[in-house]
Design a protein around this motif. Structure first.
Motif, PDB file in Angstrom:
ATOM      1  N   HIS A 141      43.287  41.491  31.351  1.00  0.00           N
ATOM      2  CA  HIS A 141      44.442  41.277  32.225  1.00  0.00           C
ATOM      3  C   HIS A 141      44.055  40.759  33.604  1.00  0.00           C
ATOM      4  O   HIS A 141      44.862  40.771  34.530  1.00  0.00           O
ATOM      5  CB  HIS A 141      45.257  42.566  32.371  1.00  0.00           C
ATOM      6  CG  HIS A 141      45.932  42.981  31.103  1.00  0.00           C
ATOM      7  ND1 HIS A 141      46.707  42.138  30.346  1.00  0.00           N
ATOM      8  CD2 HIS A 141      45.930  44.163  30.439  1.00  0.00           C
ATOM      9  CE1 HIS A 141      47.149  42.766  29.282  1.00  0.00           C
ATOM     10  NE2 HIS A 141      46.692  43.995  29.312  1.00  0.00           N
ATOM     11  N   GLY A 142      42.824  40.331  33.772  1.00  0.00           N
ATOM     12  CA  GLY A 142      42.395  39.797  35.065  1.00  0.00           C
ATOM     13  C   GLY A 142      41.822  40.885  35.947  1.00  0.00           C
ATOM     14  O   GLY A 142      41.320  41.895  35.464  1.00  0.00           O
ATOM     15  N   ASN A 143      41.906  40.653  37.238  1.00  0.00           N
ATOM     16  CA  ASN A 143      41.317  41.594  38.185  1.00  0.00           C
ATOM     17  C   ASN A 143      42.306  41.845  39.325  1.00  0.00           C
ATOM     18  O   ASN A 143      42.581  40.957  40.132  1.00  0.00           O
ATOM     19  CB  ASN A 143      39.997  41.053  38.731  1.00  0.00           C
ATOM     20  CG  ASN A 143      39.226  42.095  39.483  1.00  0.00           C
ATOM     21  OD1 ASN A 143      39.751  42.757  40.366  1.00  0.00           O
ATOM     22  ND2 ASN A 143      37.951  42.243  39.153  1.00  0.00           N
ATOM     23  N   LYS A 144      42.829  43.047  39.364  1.00  0.00           N
ATOM     24  CA  LYS A 144      43.797  43.423  40.398  1.00  0.00           C
ATOM     25  C   LYS A 144      43.162  43.430  41.790  1.00  0.00           C
ATOM     26  O   LYS A 144      43.862  43.342  42.788  1.00  0.00           O
ATOM     27  CB  LYS A 144      44.414  44.788  40.098  1.00  0.00           C
ATOM     28  CG  LYS A 144      45.217  44.827  38.821  1.00  0.00           C
ATOM     29  CD  LYS A 144      46.419  43.923  38.890  1.00  0.00           C
ATOM     30  CE  LYS A 144      47.233  43.994  37.615  1.00  0.00           C
ATOM     31  NZ  LYS A 144      48.390  43.108  37.644  1.00  0.00           N
ATOM     32  N   GLY A 145      41.842  43.530  41.867  1.00  0.00           N
ATOM     33  CA  GLY A 145      41.163  43.416  43.158  1.00  0.00           C
ATOM     34  C   GLY A 145      41.320  42.020  43.725  1.00  0.00           C
ATOM     35  O   GLY A 145      41.582  41.840  44.921  1.00  0.00           O
ATOM     36  N   GLU A 146      41.177  41.017  42.867  1.00  0.00           N
ATOM     37  CA  GLU A 146      41.392  39.643  43.315  1.00  0.00           C
ATOM     38  C   GLU A 146      42.850  39.432  43.699  1.00  0.00           C
ATOM     39  O   GLU A 146      43.148  38.776  44.698  1.00  0.00           O
ATOM     40  CB  GLU A 146      40.969  38.651  42.238  1.00  0.00           C
ATOM     41  CG  GLU A 146      41.040  37.216  42.721  1.00  0.00           C
ATOM     42  CD  GLU A 146      40.514  36.198  41.722  1.00  0.00           C
ATOM     43  OE1 GLU A 146      40.517  35.004  42.089  1.00  0.00           O
ATOM     44  OE2 GLU A 146      40.133  36.564  40.604  1.00  0.00           O
ATOM     45  N   GLU A 147      43.759  40.000  42.935  1.00  0.00           N
ATOM     46  CA  GLU A 147      45.184  39.904  43.278  1.00  0.00           C
ATOM     47  C   GLU A 147      45.449  40.516  44.650  1.00  0.00           C
ATOM     48  O   GLU A 147      46.212  39.965  45.451  1.00  0.00           O
ATOM     49  CB  GLU A 147      46.046  40.604  42.230  1.00  0.00           C
ATOM     50  CG  GLU A 147      46.109  39.877  40.912  1.00  0.00           C
ATOM     51  CD  GLU A 147      46.993  40.603  39.908  1.00  0.00           C
ATOM     52  OE1 GLU A 147      47.995  41.233  40.311  1.00  0.00           O
ATOM     53  OE2 GLU A 147      46.683  40.524  38.711  1.00  0.00           O
ATOM     54  N   ALA A 148      44.827  41.652  44.931  1.00  0.00           N
ATOM     55  CA  ALA A 148      45.001  42.306  46.229  1.00  0.00           C
ATOM     56  C   ALA A 148      44.467  41.420  47.350  1.00  0.00           C
ATOM     57  O   ALA A 148      45.061  41.347  48.436  1.00  0.00           O
ATOM     58  CB  ALA A 148      44.306  43.664  46.235  1.00  0.00           C
ATOM     59  N   ALA A 149      43.369  40.723  47.102  1.00  0.00           N
ATOM     60  CA  ALA A 149      42.812  39.806  48.108  1.00  0.00           C
ATOM     61  C   ALA A 149      43.767  38.654  48.387  1.00  0.00           C
ATOM     62  O   ALA A 149      43.987  38.285  49.556  1.00  0.00           O
ATOM     63  CB  ALA A 149      41.454  39.273  47.642  1.00  0.00           C
ATOM     64  N   ILE A 150      44.346  38.103  47.349  1.00  0.00           N
ATOM     65  CA  ILE A 150      45.312  37.011  47.515  1.00  0.00           C
ATOM     66  C   ILE A 150      46.515  37.501  48.319  1.00  0.00           C
ATOM     67  O   ILE A 150      46.989  36.826  49.237  1.00  0.00           O
ATOM     68  CB  ILE A 150      45.770  36.469  46.136  1.00  0.00           C
ATOM     69  CG1 ILE A 150      44.595  35.921  45.341  1.00  0.00           C
ATOM     70  CG2 ILE A 150      46.877  35.434  46.301  1.00  0.00           C
ATOM     71  CD1 ILE A 150      43.764  34.879  46.005  1.00  0.00           C
ATOM     72  N   THR A 151      46.988  38.682  47.999  1.00  0.00           N
ATOM     73  CA  THR A 151      48.112  39.264  48.735  1.00  0.00           C
ATOM     74  C   THR A 151      47.746  39.472  50.206  1.00  0.00           C
ATOM     75  O   THR A 151      48.547  39.174  51.099  1.00  0.00           O
ATOM     76  CB  THR A 151      48.517  40.608  48.089  1.00  0.00           C
ATOM     77  OG1 THR A 151      48.870  40.376  46.727  1.00  0.00           O
ATOM     78  CG2 THR A 151      49.693  41.231  48.825  1.00  0.00           C
TER      79      THR A 151
END
Length: 165
Positions: A141-151
């Motif tokens: 499902h990807g990496n929610k850490g990277e999603e948090a960085a984008i946010t």
């Protein structure tokens, strides 16, 4: 399509923006280290990919997800940060402990953001089991850490557009 069949960390439809010159702290829980370490890797990768210089990323380790709130609060005493990313993992157990921790962390992160008028990003996995956490920290499902960085980047850029008076 069911979310169980796709990578949820697809940013191809987003205009992320340039993070050059932005300074971020990443407060990461040491509990569930296999998961939070992968979230941290994803967050750092995301920040670097979008222009944040390595020397503008400060990693602060705290014992567990509950301590993310006070960690973010302590970090933001330094007003030079443009945002804080909080990374943790809480896995459902047999007691209500899960509910109390998740609620406290979510509310606490929001309160710190309001207190300092800075983006404080909730990058905490709240899963039923370890496999779900692994799937969201670099797995299918990807990496929610990277999603948090984008946010964090997007919100820091919004904050720059509308500075406090």
């Amino acid at each position: 399509m069911s979310s169980s069949l796709k990578n949820l960390s697809d940013f191809s439809h987003l205009e992320v923006g340039n993070a050059e010159g932005l300074k971020f702290a990443i407060v990461v829980a040491q509990w569930n280290a296999q998961v939070t370490g992968a979230l941290l890797d994803g967050a750092v990768t995301g920040l670097l990919k979008h222009g944040t210089q390595e020397n503008n990323i400060e990693v602060v380790r705290v014992p567990g997800s509950y301590e993310l709130v006070s960690g973010a609060d302590i970090v933001l005493r330094d007003s030079s940060f443009d945002g804080v990313i909080c990374l943790g993992c809480v896995i459902q157990g047999e007691t209500r402990h899960f509910d109390f921790i998740c609620d406290a962390v979510a509310n606490g992160v929001a309160n710190v953001a309001i207190k300092y008028n800075k983006p404080v990003i909730f990058g905490v996995l709240t899963t039923d089991n370890l496999q779900q956490a692994l799937d969201r920290s670099g797995g299918i499902h990807g990496n929610k850490g990277e999603e948090a960085a984008i946010t964090a980047i997007q919100m820091a850029l919004v904050s720059q557009r509308f500075p406090a008076v």
